[in-house]
Scaffold this motif. Structure first.
Motif, PDB file in Angstrom:
ATOM      1  N   GLY A 134      27.788  14.992 -45.424  1.00 10.41           N
ATOM      2  CA  GLY A 134      29.227  14.750 -45.264  1.00 10.41           C
ATOM      3  C   GLY A 134      29.648  13.299 -45.189  1.00 10.41           C
ATOM      4  N   PHE A 135      28.738  12.382 -45.500  1.00 12.15           N
ATOM      5  CA  PHE A 135      29.107  10.962 -45.513  1.00 12.15           C
ATOM      6  C   PHE A 135      29.682  10.585 -46.870  1.00 12.15           C
ATOM      7  CE2 PHE A 135      25.966  11.327 -42.211  1.00 12.15           C
ATOM      8  CZ  PHE A 135      26.421  10.470 -41.223  1.00 12.15           C
ATOM      9  N   LYS A 136      30.723   9.773 -46.829  1.00 14.99           N
ATOM     10  CA  LYS A 136      31.333   9.219 -48.048  1.00 14.99           C
ATOM     11  C   LYS A 136      30.823   7.790 -48.220  1.00 14.99           C
ATOM     12  CE  LYS A 136      35.893   8.005 -49.840  1.00 14.99           C
ATOM     13  NZ  LYS A 136      37.295   7.825 -49.443  1.00 14.99           N
ATOM     14  N   ILE A 137      30.366   7.446 -49.429  1.00 17.15           N
ATOM     15  CA  ILE A 137      29.890   6.089 -49.697  1.00 17.15           C
ATOM     16  C   ILE A 137      31.097   5.214 -50.022  1.00 17.15           C
ATOM     17  CG2 ILE A 137      28.497   4.656 -51.252  1.00 17.15           C
ATOM     18  CD1 ILE A 137      26.710   7.248 -51.638  1.00 17.15           C
ATOM     19  N   VAL A 138      31.334   4.162 -49.213  1.00 13.42           N
ATOM     20  CA  VAL A 138      32.492   3.283 -49.443  1.00 13.42           C
ATOM     21  C   VAL A 138      32.081   1.887 -49.924  1.00 13.42           C
ATOM     22  CG1 VAL A 138      34.003   4.550 -47.874  1.00 13.42           C
ATOM     23  CG2 VAL A 138      32.650   2.627 -46.991  1.00 13.42           C
ATOM     24  N   ALA A 139      30.751   1.629 -49.958  1.00  8.78           N
ATOM     25  CA  ALA A 139      30.203   0.392 -50.544  1.00  8.78           C
ATOM     26  C   ALA A 139      28.742   0.672 -50.844  1.00  8.78           C
ATOM     27  CB  ALA A 139      30.318  -0.778 -49.578  1.00  8.78           C
ATOM     28  N   MET A 140      28.240   0.092 -51.960  1.00 10.00           N
ATOM     29  CA  MET A 140      26.819   0.298 -52.248  1.00 10.00           C
ATOM     30  C   MET A 140      26.317  -0.749 -53.241  1.00 10.00           C
ATOM     31  SD  MET A 140      24.673   3.711 -53.165  1.00 10.00           S
ATOM     32  CE  MET A 140      25.288   3.994 -54.783  1.00 10.00           C
ATOM     33  N   LYS A 141      25.086  -1.245 -53.007  1.00 10.86           N
ATOM     34  CA  LYS A 141      24.455  -2.140 -53.978  1.00 10.86           C
ATOM     35  C   LYS A 141      22.943  -2.159 -53.804  1.00 10.86           C
ATOM     36  CE  LYS A 141      25.930  -6.180 -51.713  1.00 10.86           C
ATOM     37  NZ  LYS A 141      26.445  -7.534 -51.811  1.00 10.86           N
ATOM     38  N   MET A 142      22.238  -2.481 -54.917  1.00 11.88           N
ATOM     39  CA  MET A 142      20.801  -2.733 -54.859  1.00 11.88           C
ATOM     40  C   MET A 142      20.642  -4.240 -54.783  1.00 11.88           C
ATOM     41  SD  MET A 142      18.065  -1.089 -57.444  1.00 11.88           S
ATOM     42  CE  MET A 142      16.384  -0.799 -56.960  1.00 11.88           C
ATOM     43  N   THR A 143      19.811  -4.699 -53.840  1.00 12.99           N
ATOM     44  CA  THR A 143      19.669  -6.137 -53.609  1.00 12.99           C
ATOM     45  C   THR A 143      18.304  -6.396 -52.986  1.00 12.99           C
ATOM     46  OG1 THR A 143      20.727  -8.034 -52.528  1.00 12.99           O
ATOM     47  CG2 THR A 143      20.747  -5.980 -51.316  1.00 12.99           C
ATOM     48  N   GLN A 144      17.848  -7.631 -53.051  1.00  9.51           N
ATOM     49  CA  GLN A 144      16.593  -7.977 -52.371  1.00  9.51           C
ATOM     50  C   GLN A 144      16.876  -9.067 -51.358  1.00  9.51           C
ATOM     51  OE1 GLN A 144      13.222  -8.543 -54.929  1.00  9.51           O
ATOM     52  NE2 GLN A 144      11.808  -8.827 -53.205  1.00  9.51           N
ATOM     53  N   MET A 145      16.489  -8.848 -50.118  1.00 10.59           N
ATOM     54  CA  MET A 145      16.754  -9.826 -49.061  1.00 10.59           C
ATOM     55  C   MET A 145      15.780 -10.994 -49.158  1.00 10.59           C
ATOM     56  SD  MET A 145      17.963  -7.839 -45.657  1.00 10.59           S
ATOM     57  CE  MET A 145      16.605  -6.776 -45.413  1.00 10.59           C
ATOM     58  N   SER A 146      16.293 -12.195 -48.853  1.00 13.08           N
ATOM     59  CA  SER A 146      15.421 -13.359 -48.689  1.00 13.08           C
ATOM     60  C   SER A 146      14.745 -13.274 -47.318  1.00 13.08           C
ATOM     61  CB  SER A 146      16.254 -14.638 -48.757  1.00 13.08           C
ATOM     62  OG  SER A 146      17.086 -14.711 -47.620  1.00 13.08           O
ATOM     63  N   ARG A 147      13.726 -14.116 -47.088  1.00 15.76           N
ATOM     64  CA  ARG A 147      13.090 -14.125 -45.763  1.00 15.76           C
ATOM     65  C   ARG A 147      14.115 -14.457 -44.686  1.00 15.76           C
ATOM     66  NH1 ARG A 147       7.910 -13.407 -45.759  1.00 15.76           N
ATOM     67  NH2 ARG A 147       7.797 -13.872 -43.539  1.00 15.76           N
ATOM     68  N   ARG A 148      14.977 -15.413 -44.987  1.00 10.87           N
ATOM     69  CA  ARG A 148      15.992 -15.799 -44.003  1.00 10.87           C
ATOM     70  C   ARG A 148      16.942 -14.635 -43.710  1.00 10.87           C
ATOM     71  NH1 ARG A 148      18.240 -19.288 -40.980  1.00 10.87           N
ATOM     72  NH2 ARG A 148      20.489 -19.588 -40.936  1.00 10.87           N
ATOM     73  N   ASP A 149      17.341 -13.922 -44.757  1.00 11.74           N
ATOM     74  CA  ASP A 149      18.181 -12.726 -44.551  1.00 11.74           C
ATOM     75  C   ASP A 149      17.501 -11.745 -43.598  1.00 11.74           C
ATOM     76  OD1 ASP A 149      20.122 -13.512 -46.426  1.00 11.74           O
ATOM     77  OD2 ASP A 149      19.165 -12.407 -48.068  1.00 11.74           O
TER      78      ASP A 149
END
Ligand code: ATP
Ligand code: MG
Length: 139
Positions: A31-46
């Motif tokens: 029952g969750f609605k997706i309101v934002a979505m992306k594929m990404t890779q975090m940096s070490r700092r992130d």
């Protein structure tokens, strides 16, 4: 601040193991609605900033290594009582302790490689959402 939104990431293990589609289906069925979505890779700092609360824990370096090891799928989800209901849907941190049918029981392979993140409070949901998404990427 009280919201009806939470933040999630499908972690690098679940992306690598081909579980994006199955996990998104579970999220939609719950029952969750997706309101934002992306594929990404975090940096070490992130990753260090994202998990800064765990900086003193013995598993921190391994956790950072894991979180930057490949892409993640980040999303913001909307539902009444989103934070608590999503934590129930993903299950316990350690998949060995997770209830049957939860995302971690189904897809996690260890306490570290546990397939998915879910915010632990409304305040953190907002902080984590703004960490990953610009205002124009949130619907
Ligand atoms: P998340 O914040 O990713 O949704 P969580 O809230 O269930 O998970 P936390 O205690 O916030 O659990 O831990 C953050 C992440 O650190 C866990 O999801 C897991 O990937 C890793 N982790 C936690 N405890 C351990 C541990 N004892 N050994 C190795 N990794 C761990
Ligand atoms: Mg946590």
């Amino acid at each position: 601040m009280k919201t009806n939104r939470t933040f999630t990431m499908i972690k690098p293990d679940a992306v690598e193991n081909g579980h994006i589609g199955a996990i998104l289906a579970k999220i939609n069925e719950a029952g969750f609605k997706i309101v934002a979505m992306k594929m990404t890779q975090m940096s070490r700092r992130d990753a260090q900033l994202f998990y800064a609360i765990h900086a003193e824990r013995p598993f921190f370096q391994n956790l950072v290594d894991f979180m930057v090891s490949g892409p993640v799928v980040a999303a913001i989800l909307e539902k009444e009582n989103a934070v608590a209901d999503f934590r129930t849907l993903i299950g316990a941190t350690n998949p060995a302790d997770a209830e049957d049918g939860t995302i971690r029981k189904l897809f996690a392979t260890s306490i570290q490689n546990n397939a998915i993140h879910g915010s632990d409070s409304d305040d953190n949901a907002l902080i984590e959402s703004e960490f990953h998404f610009a205002t124009r990427e949130i619907f």
